[in-house]
Structure formats: structure tokens, C-alpha cells
Design a protein around this motif. Structure first.
Motif, PDB file in Angstrom:
ATOM      1  N   TYR A  51     -15.715  61.992  -2.553  1.00 16.60           N
ATOM      2  CA  TYR A  51     -15.976  60.552  -2.514  1.00 16.60           C
ATOM      3  C   TYR A  51     -16.578  60.026  -3.815  1.00 16.60           C
ATOM      4  N   ASP A  52     -17.273  60.885  -4.542  1.00 16.50           N
ATOM      5  CA  ASP A  52     -17.918  60.417  -5.777  1.00 16.50           C
ATOM      6  C   ASP A  52     -18.220  61.628  -6.649  1.00 16.50           C
ATOM      7  N   SER A  53     -17.238  62.046  -7.452  1.00 15.63           N
ATOM      8  CA  SER A  53     -17.414  63.234  -8.286  1.00 15.63           C
ATOM      9  C   SER A  53     -18.608  63.067  -9.210  1.00 15.63           C
ATOM     10  N   GLN A  54     -19.419  64.109  -9.301  1.00 14.80           N
ATOM     11  CA  GLN A  54     -20.613  64.046 -10.127  1.00 14.80           C
ATOM     12  C   GLN A  54     -20.238  64.041 -11.611  1.00 14.80           C
ATOM     13  N   PRO A  55     -20.972  63.297 -12.442  1.00 19.78           N
ATOM     14  CA  PRO A  55     -20.655  63.224 -13.880  1.00 19.78           C
ATOM     15  C   PRO A  55     -20.742  64.592 -14.540  1.00 19.78           C
ATOM     16  N   TRP A  56     -19.834  64.848 -15.470  1.00 24.82           N
ATOM     17  CA  TRP A  56     -19.825  66.135 -16.167  1.00 24.82           C
ATOM     18  C   TRP A  56     -21.127  66.426 -16.909  1.00 24.82           C
ATOM     19  N   PRO A  57     -21.750  65.462 -17.593  1.00 21.53           N
ATOM     20  CA  PRO A  57     -23.020  65.798 -18.267  1.00 21.53           C
ATOM     21  C   PRO A  57     -24.080  66.314 -17.300  1.00 21.53           C
ATOM     22  N   TYR A  58     -24.151  65.749 -16.101  1.00 22.96           N
ATOM     23  CA  TYR A  58     -25.133  66.203 -15.121  1.00 22.96           C
ATOM     24  C   TYR A  58     -24.814  67.617 -14.638  1.00 22.96           C
ATOM     25  N   LEU A  59     -23.533  67.876 -14.385  1.00 24.73           N
ATOM     26  CA  LEU A  59     -23.152  69.212 -13.921  1.00 24.73           C
ATOM     27  C   LEU A  59     -23.376  70.256 -15.009  1.00 24.73           C
ATOM     28  N   LEU A  60     -23.080  69.903 -16.244  1.00 19.12           N
ATOM     29  CA  LEU A  60     -23.327  70.852 -17.343  1.00 19.12           C
ATOM     30  C   LEU A  60     -24.819  71.096 -17.522  1.00 19.12           C
ATOM     31  N   ALA A  61     -25.624  70.049 -17.326  1.00 14.67           N
ATOM     32  CA  ALA A  61     -27.077  70.227 -17.396  1.00 14.67           C
ATOM     33  C   ALA A  61     -27.544  71.184 -16.297  1.00 14.67           C
ATOM     34  N   ALA A  62     -26.976  71.046 -15.086  1.00 20.47           N
ATOM     35  CA  ALA A  62     -27.333  71.947 -13.990  1.00 20.47           C
ATOM     36  C   ALA A  62     -26.921  73.383 -14.314  1.00 20.47           C
ATOM     37  N   LEU A  63     -25.728  73.552 -14.882  1.00 17.13           N
ATOM     38  CA  LEU A  63     -25.258  74.885 -15.239  1.00 17.13           C
ATOM     39  C   LEU A  63     -26.145  75.522 -16.306  1.00 17.13           C
ATOM     40  N   ILE A  64     -26.470  74.753 -17.354  1.00 14.04           N
ATOM     41  CA  ILE A  64     -27.312  75.287 -18.432  1.00 14.04           C
ATOM     42  C   ILE A  64     -28.713  75.589 -17.918  1.00 14.04           C
ATOM     43  N   TRP A  65     -29.233  74.715 -17.058  1.00  8.77           N
ATOM     44  CA  TRP A  65     -30.562  74.944 -16.502  1.00  8.77           C
ATOM     45  C   TRP A  65     -30.580  76.231 -15.682  1.00  8.77           C
ATOM     46  N   GLY A  66     -29.530  76.451 -14.896  1.00  8.35           N
ATOM     47  CA  GLY A  66     -29.461  77.682 -14.117  1.00  8.35           C
ATOM     48  C   GLY A  66     -29.314  78.910 -15.000  1.00  8.35           C
ATOM     49  N   ALA A  67     -28.571  78.765 -16.099  1.00  6.60           N
ATOM     50  CA  ALA A  67     -28.349  79.903 -16.984  1.00  6.60           C
ATOM     51  C   ALA A  67     -29.595  80.289 -17.761  1.00  6.60           C
ATOM     52  N   LEU A  68     -30.398  79.311 -18.133  1.00  6.22           N
ATOM     53  CA  LEU A  68     -31.521  79.595 -19.026  1.00  6.22           C
ATOM     54  C   LEU A  68     -32.867  79.579 -18.309  1.00  6.22           C
ATOM     55  N   ALA A  69     -33.201  78.450 -17.707  1.00  7.15           N
ATOM     56  CA  ALA A  69     -34.532  78.316 -17.122  1.00  7.15           C
ATOM     57  C   ALA A  69     -34.724  79.237 -15.925  1.00  7.15           C
ATOM     58  N   ALA A  70     -33.757  79.260 -15.007  1.00 10.88           N
ATOM     59  CA  ALA A  70     -33.917  80.066 -13.798  1.00 10.88           C
ATOM     60  C   ALA A  70     -34.010  81.554 -14.132  1.00 10.88           C
TER      61      ALA A  70
END
Length: 464
Positions: free
Chosen positions: A134-153
Motif C-alpha cells: 500500500y505504501d512502499s517505504q522510501p529507499w533512503p530509509y530502508l538503506l539506513a535501516a540496513l546500514i544500521w543493522g550491519a554496523l550498530a547492531a
């Protein structure tokens, strides 16, 4: 350009909470980075690099405090705070993750591992984004989530597991130690990823609403975590197996460094891409996303706790397989059977749970959006037409209408129609979410949304 809907105002406690979590996160990363860099004999430049990164993060914290004390300039102070803190945080992550974990096997191996993981990670992120029809999430937000999971977590996991092991070796000797270590990965990693997802919620609160968005962002964090973990295992095992002398007695069962790295890539990037970390963190995201639209505090607490406990249980079940069904690495056939069975039988049921929650969330969301869109049709304000409702509620029909606009009038018409449909859905989502939360209608945001829709409709008509 006028936005479709205004962002909900964040209370002061949200800024204070985010600041406190950010400080704790920075301290944790600093301790972990220093300990790991020292233990691996890092060159002197890493120390200076870390000091500069710490100074940048501290400057970001100062601007964060000024944002709290000066509401009239809050936006500009927050932008500076996020920029400086982000640069400082990234500096620590570079020292910790890039140097400490990956370069032991050499930059060539680390680069090869990264290149091998990029295609599978990209396809997984694309599939996850598609889930929110219904409302695809913006790519910058998804990439931020991916990078955050890769580095911070991953850094939080490193710190928590180090402290866990220190406490267990001192306090839990014998058989309880083995049980504790078996439980360590599931609890520590999921809590660390859960913190990352919750921080994303604080930053992206206007997008992180409902179980569907929670699953999407949670899975994106898990995909990022899986990306760096795969690289780490490939580099670590390549380093270990490179130092071993081939055993003539082992024959075909001998595993060299290249075979060990390829095996890790297959296990984690193919078998474990969805039957692994993305499933665990999607459970956490679903709990946080559901909590975002629940009206009562105890309901929100139980929703977040339930998602976290399910994630820990799912991860623990995967780790428990090795204790229940130990398999010798010399038996290649048994390994070929055991490894996929581990993912399917232990993580598979939890992946099914995620999919069921996703389907139910989409059905509830679709019904709520339909009601709100039909109300806009009945209001006859021009924001939504009756013929547009079935198109807006179908991802395939929206895509088909956009391609038709592209075929007839070119890229600008495609872009205008895409923006128009997104604005219409976001207006309906705003009204539905406030209704779900038991909050009164936001007349100002709704009016801004309708104004934006009419503006886009006029721009689209001008393309004819």
C-alpha cells in the motif's frame, strides 16, 4: 513543495530518550572498539581516528542539547546534531568493523566477501520493500535501516557477548555454562537488533506505523546484520583455514579456506537470508510497529515484549539444533542434509508466523484504508474519485496505471501519477492510524494532504 501530511510533533521526552540511548550506544561502541582494536594490535592511526570520531560525536551531543533548550531553532540544531553524531558514529564503526573484523584475512578477502554478499542482500531488500503493497517505504530509509543493522547492531552484540562471557566464565562453571552460552547468541543479538529497530522507530515515527511497516524495517535491519555477519564469518574462517596444513588422511573431506568461505556464504546468504536474521528481527519490528498504533501503554509494552521474546526463541531454536543433532564435518552427505533441515525445521515455523502476521496486517490495513478513501469520495472534495479507490488498493493496478501514463505521456506523467497515488494513500493512512490510536482527527494535516493532492492532480492534468 508542500508535503502530503505534516509530521506528528515529537514530545520533549522523545528527544531526551533518543539522546540518552544515543549516548549509551556511543559509550558501548567506544568501549568495544578500544578493547578489540587493542587486542588485535591495531596501528597507531586507529587511536587518533577514534579520538576524532569521539570529538565529532560529542559535538553532535552538544547540538542535541541546544535543540532541547532552544525550541525555535530546534530543526537546525537537530540537523547539525545528527550529522556530527552520525560522522562520529561512522568513524567508530569503521575502526571496529572494517579493521578489527575483516582485515585479518586481508583486504582482498574482505572485498571479495562484500562483493559476494551485495547481490543477495540487494535482492532481499527489494523483496522486503515489495511486501508493503500500500505504501512502499522510501529507499533512503530502508538503506539506513540496513546500514544500521550491519554496523550498530553488530557492535552492540560484540559488547554484550564479551560481557556475558566474562560473567559466565567467572560465575557459572560446568554444565550451566554450556546452557548459558547456547542461550547467549539468541538473547544478545536479538536485544541488540531490537535496540536498532527501536531507534529507527524514534527517528522514523511517521513512517513506522503498524505491523506491516514494522516487519519491513525489522527485516531490513536483519538483512544488514546478516550482511556483515556473513562477511565476518567468511573472513574469519578463511583466516583460520589458511593457517592449517592439508590433512592427507581426510582426503576429499578436507576443507580449504576457499571452500570454508563459500560454504559460509551459501549457509547465510542463501539458506539463512530469510530463514534467519531477517525473520528474527521482523518479529521484533512487528511488535514495535503494532505498539505504534495501540492506544494503551500496557498494550504497547506487551506487544514489544512479545515480539522480542519470539525473536529470541526463534534464534535459540536455531542454535539448539547443534546440541540436539551434532554432525561431524567429515560426513559431507549428512552435512548437506542437516544444514538445510536446520533452517527449515527450526526457523521455518517462525518465518511462517511472520508471513501470517504480514498477511493479517495487510488485510486490516487494506480495510482501514478503503474506509478512509471511500469517506474522501463521499466528501466530494476532489481528493479521491470513486474510480480511483480499487486502483489505489491494488499494487499491481497502481503499477499498471503508472506504466500506462508513461506509455502515453512519458516519464513526467509517470512520476506525477506516482506522487498523486502516494499522497492519496498517505492521507487515508493518516486518518486511519489516528482512528486506530483513538486520537482526534488532525484537521491541519488532512487539509495539507488534500491541498497537496489537488496540486498534483492539476500538475498531472497539465501533462495532457
Amino acid at each position: 513543495m508542500t508535503v502530503a501530511v505534516s509530521r506528528p510533533a515529537r514530545p520533549l521526552r522523545a528527544f531526551l530518550g533518543a539522546g540518552a540511548i544515543g549516548v549509551l550506544l556511543l559509550v558501548a561502541m567506544a568501549i568495544t572498539s578500544v578493547a578489540n582494536v587493542r587486542s588485535h594490535g591495531a596501528p597507531q592511526w586507529t587511536g587518533w581516528f577514534g579520538l576524532v570520531a569521539g570529538a565529532l560525536a560529542l559535538a553532535g551531543g552538544v547540538y542535541g542539547l541546544r535543540a532541547v533548550r532552544e525550541p525555535t531553532r530546534r530543526s537546525s540544531h537537530l540537523r547539525r546534531a545528527l550529522l556530527l553524531f552520525g560522522l562520529g558514529l561512522f568513524g567508530w564503526l569503521v575502526v571496529m568493523d572494517v579493521f578489527t573484523y575483516l582485515l585479518l584475512a586481508g583486504p582482498e578477502v574482505a572485498l571479495a566477501a562484500a562483493l559476494a554478499c551485495v547481490p543477495t542482500t540487494g535482492l532481499a531488500l527489494l523483496a522486503v520493500r515489495w511486501l508493503d503493497r500500500y505504501d512502499s517505504q522510501p529507499w533512503p530509509y530502508l538503506l539506513a535501516a540496513l546500514i544500521w543493522g550491519a554496523l550498530a547492531a553488530t557492535l552492540l552484540v560484540s559488547l554484550s557477548e564479551t560481557l556475558w562471557q566474562m560473567a559466565n566464565y567467572d560465575l557459572v562453571p560446568g554444565q550451566p555454562l554450556e546452557i548459558s552460552i547456547a542461550f547467549m547468541a539468541g538473547s544478545n543479538e536479538e536485544v541488540a537488533k531490537g535496540v536498532a529497530v527501536f531507534l529507527l522507530y524514534l527517528v522514523l515515527r511517521e513512517r513506522f506505523q503498524g505491523v506491516v511497516a514494522g516487519i519491513v524495517y525489522g527485516a531490513a535491519v536483519g538483512i544488514g546484520f546478516n550482511f556483515l555477519e556473513t562477511m565476518t564469518y567468511i573472513a574469519h574462517l578463511y583466516y583460520l583455514f589458511s593457517g592449517l596444513v592439508p590433512d592427507p588422511k581426510a582426503g576429499p573431506a578436507w576443507v580449504g579456506p576457499l571452500a570454508a568461505g563459500v560454504a559460509q556464504w551459501f549457509i547465510r546468504q542463501i539458506l539463512g537470508m530469510f530463514l534467519g536474521h531477517p525473520t528474527y528481527t521482523a518479529l521484533i519490528g512487528a511488535g514495535i510497529g503494532a505498539a505504534a498504533v495501540l492506544p494503551k501503554r500496557h498494550q504497547r509494552f506487551l506487544s514489544i515484549l512479545g515480539g522480542l521474546l519470539l525473536a529470541v526463541a526463534a534464534h535459540f531454536s536455531w542454535d539448539a539444533w547443534a546440541s540436539l543433532f551434532p554432525t561431524s564435518s567429515s560426513n559431507a552427505l549428512l552435512l548437506l542434509i542437516s544444514i538445510p533441515a536446520r533452517n527449515v525445521l527450526m526457523t521455518g515455523p517462525f518465518t511462517v508466523v511472520v508471513l501470517l502476521v504480514l498477511v493479517m496486517g495487510l488485510e486490516v490495513e487494506g480495510a482501514g484504508l478503503r474506509r478512509q478513501l471511500e469517506q474522501e469520495v463521499a466528501a466530494a472534495g476532489g481528493a479521491v474519485g470513486a474510480e480511483e479507490v480499487p486502483v489505489l488498493l491494488s499494487a499491481w493496478r497502481r503499477l499498471d496505471s503508472r506504466y500506462a501514463a508513461f506509455a502515453l505521456r512519458g516519464w513526467r506523467a509517470y512520476s506525477r501519477l506516482s506522487q498523486l497515488q502516494t499522497a492519496q494513500l498517505r492521507l487515508a493512512r493518516l486518518k486511519w492510524q489516528r482512528q486506530q490510536q483513538g486520537r482526534p482527527a488532525d484537521a491541519e494535516s488532512e487539509a495539507a494532504g488534500r491541498s497537496r493532492i489537488l496540486e498534483l492532480r492539476q500538475a498531472l492534468a497539465a501533462e495532457d
